[in-house]
Design a protein around this motif. Structure first.
Motif, PDB file in Angstrom:
ATOM      1  N   MET A   1       0.827  -1.208   0.000  1.00  0.00           N
ATOM      2  CA  MET A   1       0.000   0.000   0.000  1.00  0.00           C
ATOM      3  C   MET A   1       0.855   1.248   0.000  1.00  0.00           C
ATOM      4  SD  MET A   1      -3.009  -0.268  -0.553  1.00  0.00           S
ATOM      5  CE  MET A   1      -3.454  -1.871  -1.183  1.00  0.00           C
ATOM      6  N   ARG A   2       1.986   1.133   0.680  1.00  0.00           N
ATOM      7  CA  ARG A   2       2.900   2.278   0.681  1.00  0.00           C
ATOM      8  C   ARG A   2       3.287   2.618  -0.760  1.00  0.00           C
ATOM      9  NH1 ARG A   2       8.062   4.247   0.792  1.00  0.00           N
ATOM     10  NH2 ARG A   2       8.482   5.628   2.525  1.00  0.00           N
ATOM     11  N   GLN A   3       3.582   1.560  -1.523  1.00  0.00           N
ATOM     12  CA  GLN A   3       3.986   1.768  -2.914  1.00  0.00           C
ATOM     13  C   GLN A   3       2.868   2.455  -3.707  1.00  0.00           C
ATOM     14  OE1 GLN A   3       7.318   0.763  -4.437  1.00  0.00           O
ATOM     15  NE2 GLN A   3       6.252   2.552  -5.295  1.00  0.00           N
ATOM     16  N   GLN A   4       1.640   2.022  -3.500  1.00  0.00           N
ATOM     17  CA  GLN A   4       0.509   2.649  -4.203  1.00  0.00           C
ATOM     18  C   GLN A   4       0.397   4.137  -3.853  1.00  0.00           C
ATOM     19  OE1 GLN A   4      -2.100   1.650  -6.599  1.00  0.00           O
ATOM     20  NE2 GLN A   4      -0.212   0.530  -6.951  1.00  0.00           N
ATOM     21  N   LEU A   5       0.600   4.415  -2.566  1.00  0.00           N
ATOM     22  CA  LEU A   5       0.539   5.818  -2.148  1.00  0.00           C
ATOM     23  C   LEU A   5       1.634   6.642  -2.809  1.00  0.00           C
ATOM     24  CD1 LEU A   5      -0.410   5.678   1.617  1.00  0.00           C
ATOM     25  CD2 LEU A   5      -1.471   7.144  -0.121  1.00  0.00           C
ATOM     26  N   VAL A   6       2.821   6.017  -2.901  1.00  0.00           N
ATOM     27  CA  VAL A   6       3.938   6.720  -3.546  1.00  0.00           C
ATOM     28  C   VAL A   6       3.594   7.008  -5.007  1.00  0.00           C
ATOM     29  CG1 VAL A   6       6.319   6.478  -4.349  1.00  0.00           C
ATOM     30  CG2 VAL A   6       5.731   5.854  -1.997  1.00  0.00           C
ATOM     31  N   PHE A   7       3.033   6.010  -5.679  1.00  0.00           N
ATOM     32  CA  PHE A   7       2.649   6.206  -7.092  1.00  0.00           C
ATOM     33  C   PHE A   7       1.560   7.270  -7.214  1.00  0.00           C
ATOM     34  CE2 PHE A   7       4.138   1.643  -8.045  1.00  0.00           C
ATOM     35  CZ  PHE A   7       5.379   2.105  -8.474  1.00  0.00           C
TER      36      PHE A   7
ATOM     37  N   LYS B   1       2.515  12.514   6.455  1.00  0.00           N
ATOM     38  CA  LYS B   1       3.563  13.185   5.689  1.00  0.00           C
ATOM     39  C   LYS B   1       4.955  12.665   6.034  1.00  0.00           C
ATOM     40  CE  LYS B   1       5.191  17.865   4.584  1.00  0.00           C
ATOM     41  NZ  LYS B   1       4.863  18.128   3.193  1.00  0.00           N
ATOM     42  N   GLU B   2       5.209  12.486   7.336  1.00  0.00           N
ATOM     43  CA  GLU B   2       6.575  12.117   7.752  1.00  0.00           C
ATOM     44  C   GLU B   2       6.960  10.718   7.264  1.00  0.00           C
ATOM     45  OE1 GLU B   2       3.985  12.386   9.690  1.00  0.00           O
ATOM     46  OE2 GLU B   2       3.900  10.759  11.154  1.00  0.00           O
ATOM     47  N   LEU B   3       5.962   9.912   6.908  1.00  0.00           N
ATOM     48  CA  LEU B   3       6.282   8.551   6.472  1.00  0.00           C
ATOM     49  C   LEU B   3       6.655   8.479   4.992  1.00  0.00           C
ATOM     50  CD1 LEU B   3       3.493   6.544   8.347  1.00  0.00           C
ATOM     51  CD2 LEU B   3       5.858   6.964   9.040  1.00  0.00           C
ATOM     52  N   LEU B   4       6.110   9.377   4.203  1.00  0.00           N
ATOM     53  CA  LEU B   4       6.418   9.356   2.761  1.00  0.00           C
ATOM     54  C   LEU B   4       7.358  10.466   2.325  1.00  0.00           C
ATOM     55  CD1 LEU B   4       3.223   8.392   0.759  1.00  0.00           C
ATOM     56  CD2 LEU B   4       5.209   7.012   1.335  1.00  0.00           C
ATOM     57  N   GLU B   5       7.393  11.531   3.121  1.00  0.00           N
ATOM     58  CA  GLU B   5       8.217  12.679   2.715  1.00  0.00           C
ATOM     59  C   GLU B   5       9.103  13.110   3.864  1.00  0.00           C
ATOM     60  OE1 GLU B   5       5.863  15.752   0.477  1.00  0.00           O
ATOM     61  OE2 GLU B   5       4.219  14.556   1.265  1.00  0.00           O
ATOM     62  N   PRO B   6      10.225  12.397   4.090  1.00  0.00           N
ATOM     63  CA  PRO B   6      11.160  12.853   5.132  1.00  0.00           C
ATOM     64  C   PRO B   6      11.599  14.275   4.811  1.00  0.00           C
ATOM     65  CG  PRO B   6      11.848  10.742   4.192  1.00  0.00           C
ATOM     66  CD  PRO B   6      10.721  11.236   3.359  1.00  0.00           C
ATOM     67  N   PRO B   7      11.651  15.149   5.814  1.00  0.00           N
ATOM     68  CA  PRO B   7      11.881  16.580   5.592  1.00  0.00           C
ATOM     69  C   PRO B   7      13.095  16.876   4.704  1.00  0.00           C
ATOM     70  CG  PRO B   7      11.550  16.123   7.924  1.00  0.00           C
ATOM     71  CD  PRO B   7      11.552  14.802   7.232  1.00  0.00           C
ATOM     72  N   ALA B   8      14.177  16.109   4.864  1.00  0.00           N
ATOM     73  CA  ALA B   8      15.413  16.447   4.149  1.00  0.00           C
ATOM     74  C   ALA B   8      15.280  16.250   2.643  1.00  0.00           C
ATOM     75  CB  ALA B   8      16.574  15.635   4.680  1.00  0.00           C
ATOM     76  N   GLU B   9      14.638  15.155   2.247  1.00  0.00           N
ATOM     77  CA  GLU B   9      14.588  14.864   0.807  1.00  0.00           C
ATOM     78  C   GLU B   9      13.147  14.654   0.367  1.00  0.00           C
ATOM     79  OE1 GLU B   9      17.103  11.484   0.346  1.00  0.00           O
ATOM     80  OE2 GLU B   9      15.940  10.330   1.791  1.00  0.00           O
ATOM     81  N   LYS B  10      12.405  15.669   0.610  1.00  0.00           N
ATOM     82  CA  LYS B  10      10.976  15.657   0.351  1.00  0.00           C
ATOM     83  C   LYS B  10      10.651  15.312  -1.111  1.00  0.00           C
ATOM     84  CE  LYS B  10       7.881  19.342   0.815  1.00  0.00           C
ATOM     85  NZ  LYS B  10       7.593  20.598   1.490  1.00  0.00           N
ATOM     86  N   SER B  11      11.252  16.066  -2.009  1.00  0.00           N
ATOM     87  CA  SER B  11      10.884  15.882  -3.418  1.00  0.00           C
ATOM     88  C   SER B  11      11.568  14.646  -3.995  1.00  0.00           C
ATOM     89  CB  SER B  11      11.260  17.120  -4.216  1.00  0.00           C
ATOM     90  OG  SER B  11      12.633  17.379  -4.037  1.00  0.00           O
ATOM     91  N   GLU B  12      12.777  14.384  -3.525  1.00  0.00           N
ATOM     92  CA  GLU B  12      13.499  13.172  -3.958  1.00  0.00           C
ATOM     93  C   GLU B  12      12.637  11.934  -3.723  1.00  0.00           C
ATOM     94  OE1 GLU B  12      17.263  12.987  -5.430  1.00  0.00           O
ATOM     95  OE2 GLU B  12      15.581  14.211  -5.929  1.00  0.00           O
ATOM     96  N   GLU B  13      12.124  11.889  -2.510  1.00  0.00           N
ATOM     97  CA  GLU B  13      11.343  10.716  -2.080  1.00  0.00           C
ATOM     98  C   GLU B  13      10.170  10.470  -3.013  1.00  0.00           C
ATOM     99  OE1 GLU B  13       9.828   7.572   0.343  1.00  0.00           O
ATOM    100  OE2 GLU B  13      11.794   8.538   0.325  1.00  0.00           O
ATOM    101  N   ALA B  14       9.480  11.572  -3.355  1.00  0.00           N
ATOM    102  CA  ALA B  14       8.269  11.435  -4.170  1.00  0.00           C
ATOM    103  C   ALA B  14       8.629  11.040  -5.603  1.00  0.00           C
ATOM    104  CB  ALA B  14       7.503  12.749  -4.163  1.00  0.00           C
ATOM    105  N   LYS B  15       9.767  11.539  -6.067  1.00  0.00           N
ATOM    106  CA  LYS B  15      10.124  11.276  -7.474  1.00  0.00           C
ATOM    107  C   LYS B  15      10.782   9.932  -7.654  1.00  0.00           C
ATOM    108  CE  LYS B  15      10.646  15.907  -9.246  1.00  0.00           C
ATOM    109  NZ  LYS B  15      11.594  16.986  -9.183  1.00  0.00           N
ATOM    110  N   ALA B  16      11.620   9.560  -6.676  1.00  0.00           N
ATOM    111  CA  ALA B  16      12.356   8.321  -6.839  1.00  0.00           C
ATOM    112  C   ALA B  16      12.154   7.408  -5.640  1.00  0.00           C
ATOM    113  CB  ALA B  16      13.861   8.637  -6.989  1.00  0.00           C
ATOM    114  N   PRO B  17      11.039   6.718  -5.633  1.00  0.00           N
ATOM    115  CA  PRO B  17      10.753   5.840  -4.490  1.00  0.00           C
ATOM    116  C   PRO B  17      11.812   4.741  -4.383  1.00  0.00           C
ATOM    117  CG  PRO B  17       9.234   5.432  -6.311  1.00  0.00           C
ATOM    118  CD  PRO B  17      10.009   6.648  -6.658  1.00  0.00           C
ATOM    119  N   THR B  18      12.124   4.409  -3.141  1.00  0.00           N
ATOM    120  CA  THR B  18      13.204   3.436  -2.924  1.00  0.00           C
ATOM    121  C   THR B  18      12.679   2.033  -2.807  1.00  0.00           C
ATOM    122  OG1 THR B  18      13.100   4.165  -0.650  1.00  0.00           O
ATOM    123  CG2 THR B  18      14.940   4.975  -1.968  1.00  0.00           C
ATOM    124  N   GLU B  19      11.376   1.880  -2.549  1.00  0.00           N
ATOM    125  CA  GLU B  19      10.849   0.517  -2.422  1.00  0.00           C
ATOM    126  C   GLU B  19      10.477  -0.071  -3.743  1.00  0.00           C
ATOM    127  OE1 GLU B  19       7.667  -0.109   0.373  1.00  0.00           O
ATOM    128  OE2 GLU B  19       8.810   1.047   1.825  1.00  0.00           O
TER     129      GLU B  19
END
Ligand SMILES: [Zn+2]
Length: 250
Positions: free
Chosen positions: A1-7, A232-250
């Motif tokens: 589900m995390r992956q779906q949210l990221v997408f 928010k804190e689970l999908l967008e860590p403050p330091a690399e907010k946009s990185e996280e959304a663009k390039a999911p690690t999972e």
């Protein structure tokens, strides 16, 4: 589900980008409209002045022809004067000569005035022609720059669309449907939750729902605005907010 949210987040972000770029592409050409309007207006004025000058020129030519003809008849009157045999003929002929001379001199004075005005008009016209040329060059330069900008924007737009389509393809169909209907109803579909508050509608979520969100095992909706929510804190860590959304690690 995390992956779906990221997408879903990716889909939303790229959708926003696509919309921004589309509106930029649409609005850009209109930026030169004021300059184009100015130029057309000036050009119209100049064309009007040019037509007037041409009219004056043809009037001057016809006046000159009239003067030439009057000179001929002056000559005829002068011959008559020389050939006059008595004082009656002399008187009539000299009045005629006098009249012709006056008429010629009046016409010449008028012609001179008009010629002077027309010459200063031509000088002004030449100066304005120069201004219009400068404006036309400016417009051409701006149009070339704009064409480049537009090409860049269009390239960015196709790239953004490709990213959006890729994100969309990754989201499960049922969530795509929910996403689209939320976009239509609310403008955007996915909202972060910060400190238990939905950032889409600023409602404090029931603590139990906030706990469910923490587990990231399901996609939940805000009870008030219906948006798909995530902590928010689970999908967008403050330091690399946009990185996280663009390039999911999972
Ligand atoms: Zn909400």
């Amino acid at each position: 589900m995390r992956q779906q949210l990221v997408f879903l987040l990716q889909l939303q972000q790229s959708d926003v980008k696509v919309r921004e770029l589309e509106s930029a592409v649409k609005q850009l050409p209109a930026k030169l409209d004021p300059l184009r309007k100015d130029l057309a207006k000036l050009q119209g004025m100049l064309d009007g002045e040019r037509a007037k000058l041409a009219e004056t020129d043809s009037w001057r030519k016809s006046q000159q022809e009239l003067i030439d003809r009057e000179r001929d008849s002056l000559k005829a009157a002068q011959s008559k004067l020389q050939a006059s045999k008595n004082s009656k003929e002399f008187g009539a002929a000299s009045r005629e000569v006098e009249n012709k001379r006056k008429s010629i001199s009046d016409r010449e004075a008028e012609l001179k005035k008009v010629s002077e005005a027309s010459s200063s008009g031509a000088t002004q016209l030449a100066a304005r022609d120069k201004d219009v040329d400068a404006l036309r060059t400016e417009l051409a330069t701006s149009e070339a720059a704009m064409a480049e900008q537009l090409a860049t924007l269009n390239a960015q737009l196709s790239e953004a669309k490709a990213i959006r389509d890729a994100a969309r393809a990754q989201v499960e169909l049922k969530w795509v449907k929910v996403y689209d209907s939320l976009v239509a109803k609310r403008g955007y579909s996915v909202a972060p939750v910060v400190k238990g508050i939905c950032q889409g509608c600023h409602m404090a979520l029931p603590p139990q729902l906030n706990n469910i969100l923490a587990r990231m095992e399901s996609i939940e909706m805000c009870p008030r605005c219906g948006r798909l929510i995530y902590r928010k804190e689970l999908l967008e860590p403050p330091a690399e907010k946009s990185e996280e959304a663009k390039a999911p690690t999972e």
